[in-house]
Scaffold this active site. Structure first.
Site, PDB file in Angstrom:
ATOM      1  N   ASP A 208      -9.441  -1.756   8.239  1.00 15.22           N
ATOM      2  CA  ASP A 208      -9.884  -0.932   9.364  1.00 15.22           C
ATOM      3  C   ASP A 208     -10.445  -1.807  10.475  1.00 15.22           C
ATOM      4  O   ASP A 208     -11.089  -2.836  10.220  1.00 15.22           O
ATOM      5  CB  ASP A 208     -10.982   0.042   8.918  1.00 15.22           C
ATOM      6  CG  ASP A 208     -10.466   1.123   7.986  1.00 15.22           C
ATOM      7  OD1 ASP A 208      -9.364   1.633   8.254  1.00 15.22           O
ATOM      8  OD2 ASP A 208     -11.141   1.425   6.987  1.00 15.22           O
TER       9      ASP A 208
ATOM     10  N   ARG B 160       0.839  -1.200   0.000  1.00 14.59           N
ATOM     11  CA  ARG B 160       0.000   0.000   0.000  1.00 14.59           C
ATOM     12  C   ARG B 160       0.874   1.250   0.000  1.00 14.59           C
ATOM     13  O   ARG B 160       1.804   1.379   0.809  1.00 14.59           O
ATOM     14  CB  ARG B 160      -0.936   0.028   1.204  1.00 14.59           C
ATOM     15  CG  ARG B 160      -1.736   1.337   1.259  1.00 14.59           C
ATOM     16  CD  ARG B 160      -2.905   1.306   2.168  1.00 14.59           C
ATOM     17  NE  ARG B 160      -3.610   2.585   2.117  1.00 14.59           N
ATOM     18  CZ  ARG B 160      -4.656   2.886   2.848  1.00 14.59           C
ATOM     19  NH1 ARG B 160      -5.160   1.987   3.691  1.00 14.59           N
ATOM     20  NH2 ARG B 160      -5.246   4.067   2.747  1.00 14.59           N
TER      21      ARG B 160
ATOM     22  N   ASP C  54      -6.956  -1.812   2.097  1.00 10.80           N
ATOM     23  CA  ASP C  54      -7.281  -0.928   3.219  1.00 10.80           C
ATOM     24  C   ASP C  54      -7.906  -1.797   4.298  1.00 10.80           C
ATOM     25  O   ASP C  54      -8.863  -2.540   4.025  1.00 10.80           O
ATOM     26  CB  ASP C  54      -8.257   0.166   2.764  1.00 10.80           C
ATOM     27  CG  ASP C  54      -8.555   1.160   3.864  1.00 10.80           C
ATOM     28  OD1 ASP C  54      -7.640   1.441   4.653  1.00 10.80           O
ATOM     29  OD2 ASP C  54      -9.695   1.655   3.934  1.00 10.80           O
TER      30      ASP C  54
ATOM     31  N   ARG D 226      -6.542   2.514  -3.624  1.00  7.23           N
ATOM     32  CA  ARG D 226      -5.612   1.748  -2.774  1.00  7.23           C
ATOM     33  C   ARG D 226      -5.773   0.254  -3.057  1.00  7.23           C
ATOM     34  O   ARG D 226      -6.887  -0.228  -3.286  1.00  7.23           O
ATOM     35  CB  ARG D 226      -5.837   2.042  -1.290  1.00  7.23           C
ATOM     36  CG  ARG D 226      -7.287   2.067  -0.848  1.00  7.23           C
ATOM     37  CD  ARG D 226      -7.426   2.925   0.405  1.00  7.23           C
ATOM     38  NE  ARG D 226      -8.781   3.049   0.888  1.00  7.23           N
ATOM     39  CZ  ARG D 226      -9.661   3.949   0.442  1.00  7.23           C
ATOM     40  NH1 ARG D 226      -9.334   4.795  -0.521  1.00  7.23           N
ATOM     41  NH2 ARG D 226     -10.871   4.018   0.955  1.00  7.23           N
TER      42      ARG D 226
END
Length: 374
Positions: free
Chosen positions: A100, A84, A98, A95
């Site tokens: 989270d 990334r 990702d 991207r």
């Protein structure tokens, strides 16, 4: 025992081979963070907050012993490992991966580096729909509502489409095996490894009670005289311990791991006993061996003789200090022959001669990943 925590993660990608990006991230999370318990379907959504390629999004349920801040740090490392590229430009951007943290147990965290629950999760359909698929009854700790109910209050009108492709869930050690036996020569590190795995994966340990054997110190002083009573006492003790411990299922443990297997008795007896003694011993062994539960995975830790002698000297047991290299080589040859001829065992040989899995976490993880992917 390391306490396991349940966390829910959101993964997204809109660059390159998106399916491969998600699978690679899942595999690294399983290797470096914890067991993947559930994976949602893949959902295709338009880029959110900027013009870009469509995203593939999923949510996963993970069991980890890491605390939230450490978990965030580990996830950032995985993103970096997967290539990334973070930009200094403001706003959302394309991207390749990702990751989270959405929820961590029922914790509410507001710090400089981490906010949990994720501050924008209730505004994003591409998060709530896959999360609701795998955790519909989980309560949002601030809203005090189930995730399936939270969807109804989401104002996101963007289109979300379920993708036909599916991702592969790495199977944790605790699901793959009920009973693992770790073997190795004297000083190979089998007890140390068994304890490390037990601590991390909440396994019940069955450890050899060698320290309680009164014949062991005497044997190293006079092998010919004490070989038979030593081997017979070991055989009886190992049989009783394995029979008792393997029959008792512990509801609070995930699986069983031992630092020896009953066949160890025969290997050592071949080296230490005279021919007539060994024939008598073998009759007793064969009767007992039929009754012993076989491990789902038999691991043999190979250490070269030089390292074995170093380990034996380091741990400082007085009665072991006179062990000769030739004796260790005979023991290894016995194991080698056993593994080659015992076709009914699921055997895995791991060479740890160049490893220090106690001091070096990477070496330990290499062993764990070898077991996971075997």
């Amino acid at each position: 025992m390391n306490i396991q925590h349940t966390t829910y993660l959101s993964l997204g990608t809109n660059q390159g081979n998106k399916l491969e990006n998600l699978q690679n991230a899942i595999n690294l999370i399983a290797d470096d963070i914890g067991g993947i318990l559930k994976i949602s379907s893949i959902y295709k959504t338009p880029s959110w907050g900027f013009d870009g390629n469509d995203f593939y999004n999923i949510c996963i349920k993970v069991s980890t012993n890491q605390q939230p801040e450490a978990l965030m740090s580990s996830l950032l490392k995985i993103e970096n490992e997967l290539g990334r590229q973070r930009s200094t430009k403001e706003g959302y951007q394309d991207r390749n991966i990702d990751i989270d943290i959405l929820l961590f147990e029922d914790h509410i965290i507001f710090s400089k580096t981490l906010i949990v629950p994720h501050s924008k999760m209730l505004q994003r359909k591409f998060v709530l729909i896959p999360l609701s698929e795998i955790a519909p009854t989980v309560i949002h700790p601030i809203e005090k509502k189930q995730i399936s109910i939270c969807i109804q209050g989401c104002d996101d009108t963007s289109e979300i489409i379920k993708v036909n492709e599916a991702l592969k869930r790495p199977i944790p050690i605790s699901e793959k095996y009920n009973y693992i036996a770790i073997e190795g020569n004297i000083g190979a590190g089998k007890t140390t490894l068994a304890n490390l795995i037990s601590t991390e994966f909440n396994a019940k340990t069955v450890l050899e009670r060698f320290a309680d054997n009164p014949f062991l110190p005497k044997f190293y002083e006079d092998k010919e005289r004490y070989a038979f009573p030593l081997e017979m006492s070991f055989l009886a003790d190992r049989y009783q311990q394995l029979t008792d411990d393997l029959a008792q299922f512990d509801l609070f443990k995930n699986f069983i791991i031992s630092d020896y297997y009953i066949f160890k008795s025969l290997i050592f007896a071949q080296v230490t006993l005279q021919k007539e003694e060994y024939l008598l011993y073998r009759k007793m062994f064969d009767l007992m061996y039929k009754e012993i539960t076989k491990p789902d995975l038999y691991i043999y830790l190979f250490q070269n003789t030089e390292r074995l002698l170093e380990n034996i000297k380091r741990r400082g047991r007085d009665y072991e200090q006179k062990i000769e290299p030739a004796y260790l080589k005979k023991i290894h040859n016995g194991y080698k022959s056993f593994i080659k001829t015992e076709k009914n065992l699921n055997s895995l040989i791991i060479d740890v001669s160049e490893m220090d899995f106690v001091a070096n976490k990477k070496d330990y993880l290499k062993i764990i990943n070898t077991i996971k992917h075997f």
